[in-house]
Design a protein around this motif. Structure first.
Motif, PDB file in Angstrom:
ATOM      1  N   TYR A 158     124.669  89.703 -10.973  1.00 53.37           N
ATOM      2  CA  TYR A 158     124.725  90.506  -9.646  1.00 53.37           C
ATOM      3  C   TYR A 158     123.892  91.577  -9.981  1.00 53.37           C
ATOM      4  CZ  TYR A 158     128.629  87.532  -7.813  1.00 53.37           C
ATOM      5  OH  TYR A 158     129.370  86.570  -7.336  1.00 53.37           O
ATOM      6  N   LYS A 160     124.484  99.396   0.555  1.00 48.98           N
ATOM      7  CA  LYS A 160     125.281  98.519   1.460  1.00 48.98           C
ATOM      8  C   LYS A 160     125.054  99.247   3.070  1.00 48.98           C
ATOM      9  CE  LYS A 160     129.437  98.290   0.141  1.00 48.98           C
ATOM     10  NZ  LYS A 160     130.631  98.021  -0.259  1.00 48.98           N
ATOM     11  N   SER A 197     117.855  92.156   3.285  1.00 47.27           N
ATOM     12  CA  SER A 197     118.929  93.239   3.389  1.00 47.27           C
ATOM     13  C   SER A 197     120.451  92.598   3.513  1.00 47.27           C
ATOM     14  CB  SER A 197     118.667  93.936   4.649  1.00 47.27           C
ATOM     15  OG  SER A 197     117.423  94.659   4.527  1.00 47.27           O
ATOM     16  N   LEU A 198     120.599  91.443   4.026  1.00 52.99           N
ATOM     17  CA  LEU A 198     121.989  90.817   4.100  1.00 52.99           C
ATOM     18  C   LEU A 198     122.407  90.434   2.532  1.00 52.99           C
ATOM     19  CD1 LEU A 198     124.409  89.852   5.429  1.00 52.99           C
ATOM     20  CD2 LEU A 198     123.317  87.660   6.185  1.00 52.99           C
ATOM     21  N   SER A 199     121.294  89.973   2.023  1.00 52.98           N
ATOM     22  CA  SER A 199     121.458  89.449   0.622  1.00 52.98           C
ATOM     23  C   SER A 199     121.894  90.555  -0.253  1.00 52.98           C
ATOM     24  CB  SER A 199     120.321  88.772  -0.158  1.00 52.98           C
ATOM     25  OG  SER A 199     120.106  87.522   0.461  1.00 52.98           O
ATOM     26  N   ARG A 213     123.377  93.357   0.683  1.00 52.66           N
ATOM     27  CA  ARG A 213     124.599  93.779   0.896  1.00 52.66           C
ATOM     28  C   ARG A 213     125.861  93.041   0.354  1.00 52.66           C
ATOM     29  NH1 ARG A 213     122.419  95.251   6.635  1.00 52.66           N
ATOM     30  NH2 ARG A 213     122.582  97.774   6.520  1.00 52.66           N
ATOM     31  N   ILE A 214     125.487  91.785   0.378  1.00 55.15           N
ATOM     32  CA  ILE A 214     126.471  90.907   0.000  1.00 55.15           C
ATOM     33  C   ILE A 214     126.649  90.855  -1.597  1.00 55.15           C
ATOM     34  CG2 ILE A 214     127.194  88.379  -0.441  1.00 55.15           C
ATOM     35  CD1 ILE A 214     126.007  87.778   2.519  1.00 55.15           C
ATOM     36  N   LEU A 215     125.626  91.092  -2.042  1.00 54.61           N
ATOM     37  CA  LEU A 215     125.604  91.026  -3.755  1.00 54.61           C
ATOM     38  C   LEU A 215     126.133  92.581  -4.220  1.00 54.61           C
ATOM     39  CD1 LEU A 215     121.752  89.714  -4.536  1.00 54.61           C
ATOM     40  CD2 LEU A 215     124.103  88.876  -5.043  1.00 54.61           C
ATOM     41  N   CYS A 216     125.725  93.392  -3.296  1.00 50.77           N
ATOM     42  CA  CYS A 216     126.651  94.840  -3.638  1.00 50.77           C
ATOM     43  C   CYS A 216     128.207  94.696  -3.456  1.00 50.77           C
ATOM     44  CB  CYS A 216     126.192  95.842  -2.817  1.00 50.77           C
ATOM     45  SG  CYS A 216     124.362  96.393  -3.129  1.00 50.77           S
ATOM     46  N   ASP A 217     128.718  94.023  -2.549  1.00 47.32           N
ATOM     47  CA  ASP A 217     130.117  93.756  -2.450  1.00 47.32           C
ATOM     48  C   ASP A 217     130.698  92.742  -3.519  1.00 47.32           C
ATOM     49  OD1 ASP A 217     130.445  95.052   0.066  1.00 47.32           O
ATOM     50  OD2 ASP A 217     130.100  93.126   1.335  1.00 47.32           O
ATOM     51  N   GLN A 218     129.714  91.807  -3.739  1.00 45.66           N
ATOM     52  CA  GLN A 218     130.320  90.779  -5.053  1.00 45.66           C
ATOM     53  C   GLN A 218     130.371  91.630  -6.144  1.00 45.66           C
ATOM     54  OE1 GLN A 218     131.484  88.278  -3.044  1.00 45.66           O
ATOM     55  NE2 GLN A 218     130.848  87.222  -4.709  1.00 45.66           N
ATOM     56  N   HIS A 233     133.261  93.625  -6.237  1.00 47.72           N
ATOM     57  CA  HIS A 233     134.643  92.981  -6.268  1.00 47.72           C
ATOM     58  C   HIS A 233     134.866  92.403  -7.586  1.00 47.72           C
ATOM     59  CE1 HIS A 233     137.570  90.290  -4.749  1.00 47.72           C
ATOM     60  NE2 HIS A 233     137.358  89.214  -5.518  1.00 47.72           N
TER      61      HIS A 233
END
Length: 165
Positions: free
Chosen positions: A26, A58, A112-114, A116-121, A124
């Protein structure tokens, strides 16, 4: 047959290795996207995978997003994250860098969406790693057989943490 405790250690260490590999993957993907979306980002946040940087990414994942919102929203976010460390000059510098950025404007929404999702992952996975390390530490603390092993060079914990060598 190995004891229940030995099997538990094996399972937890294997999971720790998998999660560590995932976190590293990630981080690599985040760094690659930052280079495309906002190459100048690392002039302010040297590590785009640090907690404050992840939160900023994010909220504002691209140079274009930062340039559009301006100084005040960025300043307010930084102030809530690290008020003693980042202030209005940091927000102003980031907006100036964003406006002059050499970032690619292609596939901006998707990238940008990718990001944000990678930052969340990543967050987590890091939280799960911390939880796992606490569990391993608890097991090691309560295992009388570990005390003797920790005295053997190379058999203790890495860097004073709970990650077994």
């Amino acid at each position: 047959m190995p004891s229940e405790l030995v099997v538990t250690y094996r399972e937890l260490v294997r999971l720790h290795m998998r999660l560590s590999d995932e976190a590293a993957a990630y981080q690599n993907e985040i760094r690659a996207l930052v280079v495309v979306l906002f190459p100048e980002f690392t002039q302010i946040f040297t590590d785009p995978c640090g907690q404050t940087a992840l939160t900023v990414l994010k909220a504002f994942p691209s140079a274009q997003a930062v340039a559009e919102v301006g100084v005040e929203p960025l300043f307010q976010l930084l102030r809530t994250l690290k008020p003693a460390h980042y202030g209005r000059p940091t927000a102003q510098k980031r907006v100036a860098l964003a406006k002059a950025s050499v970032s690619s404007g292609r596939a901006l929404a998707g990238r940008s969406l990718s990001l944000r999702i990678l930052c969340d992952q990543l967050e987590h996975t890091q939280a799960n790693l911390a939880r796992l390390e606490a569990e391993i530490e608890e097991l090691l603390t309560n295992d009388p057989g570990v005390k003797g092993l920790q005295q053997v060079p190379g058999c203790g914990l890495q860097d004073g943490g709970s990650t077994p060598r």
